[in-house]
Design a protein around this motif. Structure first.
Motif, short mmCIF file in Angstrom:
data_model
loop_
_atom_site.label_atom_id
_atom_site.label_comp_id
_atom_site.label_asym_id
_atom_site.label_seq_id
_atom_site.Cartn_x
_atom_site.Cartn_y
_atom_site.Cartn_z
N GLU A 126 5.21 -9.41 -10.37
CA GLU A 126 4.50 -10.50 -11.05
C GLU A 126 5.33 -11.77 -11.05
OE1 GLU A 126 3.21 -9.28 -14.92
OE2 GLU A 126 1.45 -8.23 -14.11
N ARG A 127 6.66 -11.65 -11.20
CA ARG A 127 7.52 -12.84 -11.14
C ARG A 127 7.45 -13.51 -9.77
NH1 ARG A 127 10.97 -10.13 -14.62
NH2 ARG A 127 12.09 -9.06 -12.97
N LYS A 128 7.28 -12.71 -8.72
CA LYS A 128 7.17 -13.26 -7.37
C LYS A 128 5.77 -13.78 -7.06
CE LYS A 128 10.72 -10.28 -5.43
NZ LYS A 128 11.03 -9.26 -4.42
N GLY A 129 4.84 -13.52 -7.97
CA GLY A 129 3.47 -13.96 -7.75
C GLY A 129 2.64 -12.99 -6.93
N TRP A 130 3.13 -11.78 -6.74
CA TRP A 130 2.40 -10.77 -5.98
C TRP A 130 1.43 -10.04 -6.90
CZ3 TRP A 130 7.05 -7.91 -3.29
CH2 TRP A 130 7.68 -8.80 -2.43
N SER A 131 0.34 -9.58 -6.33
CA SER A 131 -0.64 -8.82 -7.09
C SER A 131 -0.11 -7.42 -7.35
CB SER A 131 -1.95 -8.74 -6.32
OG SER A 131 -2.85 -7.90 -7.00
N THR A 132 -0.33 -6.90 -8.54
CA THR A 132 0.08 -5.53 -8.86
C THR A 132 -1.12 -4.59 -8.94
OG1 THR A 132 0.02 -5.99 -11.23
CG2 THR A 132 2.12 -6.28 -10.10
N ARG A 133 -2.31 -5.09 -8.61
CA ARG A 133 -3.50 -4.24 -8.62
C ARG A 133 -3.40 -3.23 -7.48
NH1 ARG A 133 -8.75 -7.76 -9.00
NH2 ARG A 133 -9.25 -5.96 -7.74
N LEU A 134 -3.74 -2.00 -7.74
CA LEU A 134 -3.59 -0.93 -6.75
C LEU A 134 -4.42 -1.18 -5.50
CD1 LEU A 134 -3.47 2.25 -9.02
CD2 LEU A 134 -1.58 0.97 -8.02
N GLU A 135 -5.56 -1.80 -5.65
CA GLU A 135 -6.40 -2.05 -4.47
C GLU A 135 -5.81 -3.14 -3.57
OE1 GLU A 135 -9.69 -4.98 -6.51
OE2 GLU A 135 -9.95 -2.81 -6.60
N ASP A 136 -4.90 -3.96 -4.08
CA ASP A 136 -4.27 -5.01 -3.29
C ASP A 136 -2.94 -4.57 -2.67
OD1 ASP A 136 -6.36 -6.63 -4.08
OD2 ASP A 136 -5.23 -7.55 -5.72
N LEU A 137 -2.45 -3.39 -3.01
CA LEU A 137 -1.12 -2.97 -2.59
C LEU A 137 -0.99 -2.43 -1.17
CD1 LEU A 137 0.29 -1.25 -5.78
CD2 LEU A 137 0.66 -3.56 -4.97
N PRO A 138 -1.99 -1.77 -0.58
CA PRO A 138 -1.76 -1.17 0.75
C PRO A 138 -1.16 -2.09 1.81
CG PRO A 138 -3.78 -0.31 -0.14
CD PRO A 138 -3.29 -1.38 -1.10
N PRO A 139 -1.53 -3.37 1.90
CA PRO A 139 -0.87 -4.20 2.94
C PRO A 139 0.63 -4.42 2.70
CG PRO A 139 -2.91 -5.22 2.21
CD PRO A 139 -2.64 -4.07 1.29
N ARG A 140 1.10 -4.20 1.49
CA ARG A 140 2.53 -4.40 1.17
C ARG A 140 3.40 -3.25 1.68
NH1 ARG A 140 3.97 -8.95 -0.39
NH2 ARG A 140 2.54 -10.11 -1.68
N PHE A 141 2.80 -2.11 2.00
CA PHE A 141 3.57 -0.94 2.42
C PHE A 141 3.34 -0.65 3.89
CE2 PHE A 141 2.78 -0.27 -2.14
CZ PHE A 141 4.09 -0.15 -2.57
N ARG A 142 4.45 -0.42 4.59
CA ARG A 142 4.40 -0.01 5.99
C ARG A 142 5.33 1.18 6.16
NH1 ARG A 142 5.71 -5.67 7.99
NH2 ARG A 142 3.81 -6.76 7.52
N CYS A 143 4.93 2.11 6.97
CA CYS A 143 5.76 3.28 7.23
C CYS A 143 6.95 2.87 8.09
CB CYS A 143 4.95 4.37 7.92
SG CYS A 143 5.90 5.86 8.24
#
Length: 99
Positions: free
Chosen positions: A38-55
């Motif tokens: 939240e301090r970085k301005g990123w969304s913490t909603r679970l539906e918005d998180l998948p693009p933040r993770f890469r294998c």
């Protein structure tokens, strides 16, 4: 109960398991990171998180692998004795590698 954000998971004492369909591996992410995000301005909603993770195994193959986000239980905290023993054995392992 349906969780909508990392904060909801943290309030329920749960973490986030990120599962990669490409290689069938997972990683557990501490849900307490919601404040940093939240301090970085990123969304913490679970539906918005998948693009933040890469294998880390499949990120260079050019294919966008789907991931699954699941709530998971937090591991129990380690005792002081377990922390000291872990430090001792990891230090010993590093010294052996250096020889």
């Amino acid at each position: 109960m349906r969780y909508e954000s990392l904060r909801d998971l943290d309030d329920a004492d749960l973490d986030l398991r990120v599962w990669c369909y490409g290689c069938a591996r997972h990683i557990d992410v501490w849900s307490g990171y919601w404040a940093d995000w939240e301090r970085k301005g990123w969304s913490t909603r679970l539906e918005d998180l998948p693009p933040r993770f890469r294998c880390t195994r499949n990120r260079h193959d050019g294919i966008d692998h789907a991931i699954l986000l699941l709530p998971t239980k937090r591991p129990p905290p380690k005792s002081w004795e377990q922390e000291v023993a872990g430090f001792f054995h990891s230090s010993r392992r590093e010294r052996k590698k250096a020889r």
